[in-house]
Design a protein around this motif. Sequence first.
Motif, PDB file in Angstrom:
ATOM      1  N   PRO A   1       3.204 -34.616  66.785  1.00 27.57           N
ATOM      2  CA  PRO A   1       4.195 -33.539  66.638  1.00 27.57           C
ATOM      3  C   PRO A   1       5.007 -33.664  65.352  1.00 27.57           C
ATOM      4  O   PRO A   1       5.296 -32.668  64.694  1.00 27.57           O
ATOM      5  N   GLN A   2       5.347 -34.912  64.976  1.00 30.92           N
ATOM      6  CA  GLN A   2       6.124 -35.102  63.746  1.00 30.92           C
ATOM      7  C   GLN A   2       5.327 -34.672  62.521  1.00 30.92           C
ATOM      8  O   GLN A   2       5.854 -34.009  61.630  1.00 30.92           O
ATOM      9  N   GLU A   3       4.056 -35.038  62.511  1.00 29.76           N
ATOM     10  CA  GLU A   3       3.199 -34.666  61.376  1.00 29.76           C
ATOM     11  C   GLU A   3       3.042 -33.142  61.303  1.00 29.76           C
ATOM     12  O   GLU A   3       3.074 -32.561  60.217  1.00 29.76           O
ATOM     13  N   VAL A   4       2.853 -32.515  62.478  1.00 26.97           N
ATOM     14  CA  VAL A   4       2.678 -31.048  62.514  1.00 26.97           C
ATOM     15  C   VAL A   4       3.934 -30.376  61.972  1.00 26.97           C
ATOM     16  O   VAL A   4       3.869 -29.456  61.150  1.00 26.97           O
ATOM     17  N   ARG A   5       5.120 -30.861  62.438  1.00 21.72           N
ATOM     18  CA  ARG A   5       6.376 -30.262  61.962  1.00 21.72           C
ATOM     19  C   ARG A   5       6.527 -30.424  60.453  1.00 21.72           C
ATOM     20  O   ARG A   5       6.927 -29.508  59.759  1.00 21.72           O
ATOM     21  N   LYS A   6       6.189 -31.618  59.995  1.00 19.41           N
ATOM     22  CA  LYS A   6       6.304 -31.883  58.544  1.00 19.41           C
ATOM     23  C   LYS A   6       5.405 -30.934  57.743  1.00 19.41           C
ATOM     24  O   LYS A   6       5.824 -30.348  56.748  1.00 19.41           O
ATOM     25  N   ALA A   7       4.164 -30.789  58.225  1.00 19.17           N
ATOM     26  CA  ALA A   7       3.203 -29.912  57.525  1.00 19.17           C
ATOM     27  C   ALA A   7       3.697 -28.468  57.538  1.00 19.17           C
ATOM     28  O   ALA A   7       3.601 -27.751  56.539  1.00 19.17           O
ATOM     29  N   ASN A   8       4.256 -28.046  58.696  1.00 21.71           N
ATOM     30  CA  ASN A   8       4.772 -26.675  58.805  1.00 21.71           C
ATOM     31  C   ASN A   8       5.917 -26.438  57.831  1.00 21.71           C
ATOM     32  O   ASN A   8       5.990 -25.396  57.171  1.00 21.71           O
ATOM     33  N   ILE A   9       6.817 -27.422  57.770  1.00 22.10           N
ATOM     34  CA  ILE A   9       7.993 -27.271  56.891  1.00 22.10           C
ATOM     35  C   ILE A   9       7.546 -27.220  55.429  1.00 22.10           C
ATOM     36  O   ILE A   9       8.022 -26.404  54.646  1.00 22.10           O
ATOM     37  N   ILE A  10       6.578 -28.081  55.075  1.00 22.52           N
ATOM     38  CA  ILE A  10       6.093 -28.098  53.676  1.00 22.52           C
ATOM     39  C   ILE A  10       5.463 -26.754  53.321  1.00 22.52           C
ATOM     40  O   ILE A  10       5.714 -26.183  52.255  1.00 22.52           O
ATOM     41  N   ALA A  11       4.646 -26.210  54.254  1.00 23.03           N
ATOM     42  CA  ALA A  11       3.964 -24.926  53.992  1.00 23.03           C
ATOM     43  C   ALA A  11       4.968 -23.791  53.815  1.00 23.03           C
ATOM     44  O   ALA A  11       4.857 -22.972  52.899  1.00 23.03           O
ATOM     45  N   ALA A  12       5.980 -23.765  54.698  1.00 26.32           N
ATOM     46  CA  ALA A  12       6.970 -22.682  54.628  1.00 26.32           C
ATOM     47  C   ALA A  12       7.841 -22.819  53.387  1.00 26.32           C
ATOM     48  O   ALA A  12       8.166 -21.825  52.731  1.00 26.32           O
ATOM     49  N   ARG A  13       8.194 -24.047  53.023  1.00 23.76           N
ATOM     50  CA  ARG A  13       9.055 -24.233  51.834  1.00 23.76           C
ATOM     51  C   ARG A  13       8.304 -23.892  50.547  1.00 23.76           C
ATOM     52  O   ARG A  13       8.911 -23.466  49.562  1.00 23.76           O
ATOM     53  N   ALA A  14       6.977 -24.073  50.577  1.00 21.31           N
ATOM     54  CA  ALA A  14       6.180 -23.722  49.381  1.00 21.31           C
ATOM     55  C   ALA A  14       6.291 -22.229  49.106  1.00 21.31           C
ATOM     56  O   ALA A  14       6.390 -21.798  47.946  1.00 21.31           O
ATOM     57  N   VAL A  15       6.301 -21.412  50.182  1.00 28.45           N
ATOM     58  CA  VAL A  15       6.433 -19.954  50.019  1.00 28.45           C
ATOM     59  C   VAL A  15       7.816 -19.624  49.471  1.00 28.45           C
ATOM     60  O   VAL A  15       7.973 -18.803  48.569  1.00 28.45           O
ATOM     61  N   ALA A  16       8.854 -20.287  50.026  1.00 26.07           N
ATOM     62  CA  ALA A  16      10.228 -20.027  49.573  1.00 26.07           C
ATOM     63  C   ALA A  16      10.390 -20.386  48.098  1.00 26.07           C
ATOM     64  O   ALA A  16      11.013 -19.642  47.329  1.00 26.07           O
TER      65      ALA A  16
END
Length: 533
Positions: free
Chosen positions: A22-37
């Motif tokens: 779950p921690q890895e998934v959250r980290k990957a999600n945050i990285i993907a979303a911040r890349a768009v921002a």
Amino acid sequence: MSAKTAAPRVPSNATFKSKEKPQEVRKANIIAARAVADAIRTSLGPKGMDKMIKTSRGEIIISNDGHTILKQMAILHPVARMLVDVSAAQDAEAGDGTTSVVILTGALLGAADRLLSKGIHPTIIAESFEKASRRSVEILLEICHKISLNDREDLIRAATTSLSSKIVSQHSSFLAPLTVDSILKICDENSTTVDLSDIRLIKKVGGTIDDTNLINGVVLTQNVVKNAGGPTRKEKAKIGLIQFQISPPKPDTENNIVVNDYRQMDKILKEERAYLLNICKKIKKSKCNVLLIQKSILRDAVNDLALHFLAKLGIMVIKDIEREEVEFLSKSLGCKPISDLELFTEDRLGSADLVEEIESDGSKIVVLTGIKSNLAKPTVSVVIRGANNMILDETERSLHDALCVIRCLVKERGLIAGGGAPEIEIARRLSKEARAMNGVEAYIWQEFAEALEIIPTTLAENAGLNSIKVVTELRSRHENGEVNEGISVRRSGTTNTYDDHILQPVLVSTSAISLAAECVKSILRIDDITFSR
């Protein structure tokens, strides 16, 4: 030993014991979303950069509107797509601030990432963020200045601020009053919202942006049919909008008629003339003198013989009205669409003082003014002019954003200072309140407050200022009670942005903060991504 040892079988419930995934998934999600921002961060503010997008069909779009850019980007990651949806939600709710909402979401995700690495549970972070966003909205409503729709100057200043970050910013002194007038024509002091479909934006290549004009009436891009010598101008017009064809009927199947006698040929032509003449006489009988004909796919909407009869009867004909335009025209002119000749009666017609075809900058448009019908709803048309299609498209998007800003002020009649002033003020107050709290929530509120400073920081960076120096100066000024201090790009530093007429509707900021917090809450609650078959 040649035999390989078999790998130990993992029991099926081990997934629940492992906290790594779950921690890895959250980290990957945050990285993907911040890349768009981060991708659209450079386009914020009056000195923000534009993006050039080449679509799959080969079209070129130049824009710095956050929603337009994100909509066209090929984003594959499901969580990153959530940021596109947030931007779309902001576009629907407020119409402006689509870049800000994505940047805020990115900053809040960064704050959440730091809190997760301290071992704080994601649900606690999400709930505290939501509380902090609700408190932020309360603060915004406290510091906003109430306005009235009769105060035209304030409305123009808000529209000018919205236009200042667009390509058309140098024309804002002319376009801002135009957007305000078009909204005020279709609403009054008691209105609670504005239907932007009542304002029709028509793009015509030719001329410059300065030739854009507001017409208090209806504008048609179709031309008057003149090949039979019909009129091109009608005063005291009675307008009929028909959805049937004025041409000889065709059978459903492909049939060939073999005519071997000239008398039969004459009979066919005679029948055709009688059929068309009957339709034209019925139209004339109902006192209709301007005829709008919907586009037809099956057969010609109107043929040359019918045009000849209509011209003789002095009826002005405009054909190829698109299906999408029918609703707007019937609403604006107060006429009902007529689908059958039997229903063609005087009570279904709309009326106007003048219908005429005018030529401007090499293209012709039909203008209907002085609409009198009791059923007609007030609508306005804006004819946008520009040198090429790219400029026209961007001007249309910019005008839409400015119209949305005025619509926000009709919904929620409050203005706040722009230039990052409200974000700094909320950050200051939330930090102060966080110090009075105890436990984990104090940490989370502090991080939320710091994340809001991304807006003034980005504004300063995009304007080429020293962001650390500017934001520190803003903090100290707000601490001394100067609530309206923000960044002025024109003055290259901090100033009282409210007195400097850098204004924005309070609804733009409240919806941006609420939507950003909601989106972060959704992202933090995801602990796994699975793909269905």
